[in-house]
Design a protein around this motif. Sequence first.
Motif, PDB file in Angstrom:
ATOM      1  N   THR C 370      11.336  32.740  34.242  1.00  0.00           N
ATOM      2  CA  THR C 370      11.880  32.275  32.969  1.00  0.00           C
ATOM      3  C   THR C 370      13.399  32.319  32.968  1.00  0.00           C
ATOM      4  O   THR C 370      14.070  31.407  32.504  1.00  0.00           O
ATOM      5  CB  THR C 370      11.327  33.146  31.831  1.00  0.00           C
ATOM      6  OG1 THR C 370       9.920  33.176  31.936  1.00  0.00           O
ATOM      7  CG2 THR C 370      11.730  32.601  30.477  1.00  0.00           C
ATOM      8  N   LEU C 371      13.942  33.415  33.504  1.00  0.00           N
ATOM      9  CA  LEU C 371      15.405  33.546  33.484  1.00  0.00           C
ATOM     10  C   LEU C 371      16.059  32.621  34.507  1.00  0.00           C
ATOM     11  O   LEU C 371      17.148  32.114  34.290  1.00  0.00           O
ATOM     12  CB  LEU C 371      15.795  34.995  33.757  1.00  0.00           C
ATOM     13  CG  LEU C 371      15.386  35.983  32.666  1.00  0.00           C
ATOM     14  CD1 LEU C 371      15.759  37.402  33.045  1.00  0.00           C
ATOM     15  CD2 LEU C 371      16.019  35.600  31.343  1.00  0.00           C
ATOM     16  N   LEU C 372      15.363  32.422  35.634  1.00  0.00           N
ATOM     17  CA  LEU C 372      15.990  31.681  36.728  1.00  0.00           C
ATOM     18  C   LEU C 372      15.427  30.271  36.848  1.00  0.00           C
ATOM     19  O   LEU C 372      15.429  29.701  37.927  1.00  0.00           O
ATOM     20  CB  LEU C 372      15.763  32.432  38.044  1.00  0.00           C
ATOM     21  CG  LEU C 372      16.330  33.852  38.092  1.00  0.00           C
ATOM     22  CD1 LEU C 372      15.885  34.550  39.348  1.00  0.00           C
ATOM     23  CD2 LEU C 372      17.847  33.812  38.012  1.00  0.00           C
ATOM     24  N   TYR C 373      14.950  29.697  35.730  1.00  0.00           N
ATOM     25  CA  TYR C 373      14.258  28.427  35.879  1.00  0.00           C
ATOM     26  C   TYR C 373      15.154  27.313  36.390  1.00  0.00           C
ATOM     27  O   TYR C 373      14.702  26.285  36.860  1.00  0.00           O
ATOM     28  CB  TYR C 373      13.580  28.013  34.562  1.00  0.00           C
ATOM     29  CG  TYR C 373      14.508  27.569  33.464  1.00  0.00           C
ATOM     30  CD1 TYR C 373      14.839  26.226  33.318  1.00  0.00           C
ATOM     31  CD2 TYR C 373      15.062  28.485  32.577  1.00  0.00           C
ATOM     32  CE1 TYR C 373      15.689  25.813  32.320  1.00  0.00           C
ATOM     33  CE2 TYR C 373      15.906  28.072  31.572  1.00  0.00           C
ATOM     34  CZ  TYR C 373      16.225  26.739  31.448  1.00  0.00           C
ATOM     35  OH  TYR C 373      17.063  26.330  30.452  1.00  0.00           O
ATOM     36  N   ARG C 374      16.448  27.507  36.333  1.00  0.00           N
ATOM     37  CA  ARG C 374      17.339  26.474  36.859  1.00  0.00           C
ATOM     38  C   ARG C 374      17.351  26.480  38.382  1.00  0.00           C
ATOM     39  O   ARG C 374      17.618  25.454  38.989  1.00  0.00           O
ATOM     40  CB  ARG C 374      18.747  26.671  36.318  1.00  0.00           C
ATOM     41  CG  ARG C 374      18.878  26.231  34.872  1.00  0.00           C
ATOM     42  CD  ARG C 374      20.308  25.964  34.515  1.00  0.00           C
ATOM     43  NE  ARG C 374      20.423  25.616  33.110  1.00  0.00           N
ATOM     44  CZ  ARG C 374      20.405  26.517  32.130  1.00  0.00           C
ATOM     45  NH1 ARG C 374      20.291  27.804  32.433  1.00  0.00           N
ATOM     46  NH2 ARG C 374      20.499  26.134  30.875  1.00  0.00           N
ATOM     47  N   LYS C 375      17.111  27.657  38.990  1.00  0.00           N
ATOM     48  CA  LYS C 375      16.952  27.697  40.452  1.00  0.00           C
ATOM     49  C   LYS C 375      15.498  27.353  40.727  1.00  0.00           C
ATOM     50  O   LYS C 375      14.627  28.211  40.803  1.00  0.00           O
ATOM     51  CB  LYS C 375      17.293  29.087  40.988  1.00  0.00           C
ATOM     52  CG  LYS C 375      18.732  29.487  40.716  1.00  0.00           C
ATOM     53  CD  LYS C 375      19.159  30.586  41.673  1.00  0.00           C
ATOM     54  CE  LYS C 375      20.619  30.969  41.450  1.00  0.00           C
ATOM     55  NZ  LYS C 375      21.556  29.857  41.589  1.00  0.00           N
TER      56      LYS C 375
END
Lengths: 506, 108, 682
Positions: C370-375
Amino acid sequence: MNAHAPILPILIPLAAALLQMASGRLPFQRLVGLLATGLLVLLTGWLTLLADDGVLRVYALGDWPPPFAIVLVVDRLAAAMTLLTAVLGFLVLLYASAGFDREGMHFHPLFQFQLLGLLGAFLTGDLFNLFVFFEIMLLASYVLLAHGGGLTRTRAGITYVVLNLIGSALFLIALGLLYGTLGTLNLADVARALTQPGYNQALVRLSLALMIVVFALKAGLLPLSFWLPHTYTAAGAPVAALFAIMTKVGIVAILRLQAIALAPVMPDLLANWLTTLALATIVFAALGALAAVRLRALAAWLVLLSAGTLLLTPAQASVEVSAAALYYLVQSTLAGAAFFLLSGIIAEQRGKVADHFMTGPPLQAAWLKIAFLIVATTAAALPPFSGFVGKLMLLSSLREVAAGPVIWTVVLGSGFIVMAALARDGCYLIWKHKGAARPLAVEPVGWQRTTALLLLVAAGPLLALLARPLSDYSGRAAAQLHTPGAYVTGVLGAGAAKSIDHEARQ
Amino acid sequence: MEVLLSIAIGVLTACGVFLILRARTFPVLLGLTLLSYAVNLFLFASGRLRVDAPPLIRAGASYADPLPQALVLTAIVIGFGMTAYLAILALRGLSESGADHVDTDQDE
Amino acid sequence: MVKAGVFLLARLHPALGGTDLWFWLVSGTGAVTLLYSAATALFRHDIKGLLAYSTISHLGLITLLFGLDTRLSIVAGVFHIINHAIFKASLFMAAGVIDHECGTRDMRRVNGMFKRMPITGSLAIIAAASMAGVPLMNGFLSKEMFFAETVGHPQFEAISWLLPVVATIAGVLAVAYSLRFVHDVFFNGEPIDLPRQPHEPPRWMRAPIELLVLLCLLVGVFPQLTVAPLLKVAAAATLQGPLPAFELALWHGFNRPLMMSLLALAGGVFLYALRAPLFAWQAQLPTMHPRTAFERAYRVLANAARRGVALLDNGSLQRYNALLIGFVLVLGSWAFFSGEKASIRIAVQAADEAAYLALFALLLGSVGATLLYRKRLLAVLLVGVVGLVVAMIFIRLSAPDLALTQLAVETGTIVLMLLVLYYLPARTAPGSSASRLVRDVLLALFAGGGLMLVTLQMLATPFQTISGFYLQESVPGGGGTNVVNVILVDFRGFDTLGEISVLVIVALASHALLDRLTLIAPRYDSDGRAWAREAHPLFLSMLMRLLPALALTVSVYILLRGHNLPGGGFVAGLITSVALVVQYLANGNAFAHRRMPGNPAALLALGLALATGVGMASWLFDRPFLTTAHGHVSLPLIGEFELASAMIFDLGVYLVVVTVVVTVLSGLGLLSERAHKHEVAG
């Protein structure tokens, strides 16, 4: 064959889809599709007559006793809905077979799967099985929506799919909760279990409320209705016409859940909020109809308007209201479908202007003007066609209820707006032409599309002529719907329903 | 055990919902996947939790509730189908909306 | 014709009357119609136009009366319907006669008719007097009743003065336009430039007018003898109850209504005297064709509606999702907290270290994704971890079939996501605004927290289930010891049939939607690393050529044992497909394609037909669809084993699953092939 009648409406489209997938040749697929849906019309018509004896026909799949087996339940309501689906399916397929089916692959099997999902959803008496049929119906509709391609369709498709996937997740949560508290998934058994003491009422209420949200999402209740106009406007004309019945699946599901499970034990669950939101939906749809810039969008808003009108009915929990709702449902579905098919042909005949409300070339086929007049009169609920009869029946049945005056004001006010919009927009489509413009040289409408459209248009006057027998049938269907005890006994056997009748009578 | 599973379901739901509310298709796809895990676990939990009691009939055994397991299995497969369809649709959207950006892409 | 609407109103009155809303809606509409139409009638130059607006005005009066909703007002309304029908019909006929005789209906040209047609003129004058409410005519009687009703109406003390004022003004206007009709048409000098020479019409044309005017007078002078019985019947039908006491008479004494009548007569004459400046004033008003006016008003409204709709619906999926979730939270909370809560006994089972470890991994995976969904790549891998943990939970909690399915589906999902990821543009989504983030986090926390508490509550609630039946009947009735599988292929085989239909639709969809689709193969991944260009690694491809044979063996084994041990058509199908997918990854499309069946749709149909056919076979034994049979079969070498017809059903499932997965993934694979060709060509 008599004994297997309830399963046949599901197996016919399945078999047709299989044959169509096996061959892949378009003429063959068309033939199979039309034969199958034609057969379906006859079969469901027979089923509708058969069901009128008031006996509940229960088909336990796999020969296991209910509630352990999945059951199909045919009562008047279910039979009538399958007939409506079959008739609509046949006419739309006839229309689509004139060339729309060539615009993408696998149109025919997907169409049959769509019918299969709809018919299964109307027939099943098991809530998890309802989920499965919902998924078939939705997935097929997702693909049919994309049929023909184009970015608008894909974009509308993503919105539609994502919202309904969240809806499916909610449905599963609701089913889990229901099974986790009552230990069963059969609707009749749920109704029976609800009358037994000792379950966790808070959880059951939550479960049923979630289920109603899922159905309301399908039906287009505000604030869950925003996807509907976009989706229906984006879809190809025949697909949108078929979709005219999709909102009704949600409405019938709410009606049934209310009548069988909620009315005897927790009638307050639908209390004021559903009617209030339905009224808001009507106002929103009327505004949308006023704001629409093209005929197909207007038709989409009218579908939402009729859905909102129908959503007024479940919370009333009355035989009279439900009876009127059923007649209204049938006529509004057919009128909506006619509108979409008409918008397709009108758009084709007006070239670049398409079905936008602007002056453009005159229509090539003059009968289209008369067809538009009839459909518009029906949709605007003006006398003498079925739209008027339906609205009158609905309104007069709603006068007794507490919110009657507000409902009347909103329904009549929105009807007035729709009438103004139709009158004004119809002028652009039919009478206003650029100078001495000549009709465009377009392909003739063709016999398939003409037949399909004329039959759907004729439904307006025809359903008005047949108003007496039809409203009698819907009256009997509603009366049957609102006897939960008979439903429970019919499905589970005698003895199971004693308590529920007792509760219902109180 | 019950508490742990509830926490797991809660966290999966929260993460799923947050991702569903993002603007791009890809995080929405991830969010729907996480949400479907949560929902499957929840549906499974409706039959209550049993350790070492698989519903395989044998002498003198006790069994976990088999029905939710069958339902979850159906739900998993349907969910997979839906995810696949959404992925296909996203690609199609990309191809169609990307069509007018072909030139700029080739300039890179 | 126009009375039909009022008639509807009269019929509806029993249902809806007596509410404030009814009063405002009906009386308000009535009053506005009454005044506006009366004023318009005065300014019409066409005789029929004047009469038509006058009719609308009278309908407004009747509507107002129904809205007042005292029992007497209804009687007055019904009475006025009768009276108005009589005098207005005669007036319209008179207007028809004049039109017929003069060839025009313009009152600026049709003058001095009394000299040319004295009989018709006299009749019309009497009828017009009735319309104006002059005593001795029937119109006077019902107008008196109307005035009486507006005085001292019980509702809304504060504005009780308003109704009599409105009524009097309306009376003034009615007198004025009646006077105009009489004076302009029959007197007022000589006719101007008429197309024909007017004279008395033939006898038969006048006869109905004579009859109606006679009625006007008879009713007006002898109401008790003429109209009273009819009125009683009609009013009783409308009220659907006892009639109030009323008296039909000419003379009620010097009371407020009579004052109002006299005021109206005087005012009307005065107003008509002022006609010259009034018409001059009206003539210099900007004129607008009604159609243009309608179009303009419509445009304004439509634009307002458009803005309103856009305000609610901005086309953003994010907002739709937020609304759906928010709505569920609100309605769900209400439904939950308005219900009776059951007493809950918490009897939790102890958790071991492995469970804590699993929860930790699950938290890490889901929160991380959820926190790193851009990676994106990392996020996919983290979601994969979560899927594995879920499979482990299933194993731990006695659901081996679920664990197997979850593992296989997980692999498929991850491969799918990686393929999608490959094509997605490397653009990063713009960050959300702070307020949006707060909204989303709140919704997520409420949803997550809510479902967590609901799960806890559900797990702590005792319940009874129908599952005992399945456990009991699985071996004797279903012929298998794996109860989950027996449920899937037998007890609830209908669900499974639906489920493989879903899969078939997905395959058709991928075939239809990916057909002829072109995408640009990116040269770099989202983190800017170049994608490997080499052919497929040799080591992997050699290893993987062995895999299909192995996988096929394993899946046949799993398929066959599925009825008794964990396994079955789904899992077997997914294992075969995963092997084929890995094959595809290792060897590339060209290799994989040579080994793929030609027409996927036909193969799909075969699998589905197998499952359906087995279901229909039970008809031969006069049993419902999907009834199964099973029995012992002994074969040489293999020995004796249990064979159930449901296993053929499962074989259909297997076929469908394999074909679907292969169709979808090879569709995506073909996409990449086209993408690379596109790149080379460009």
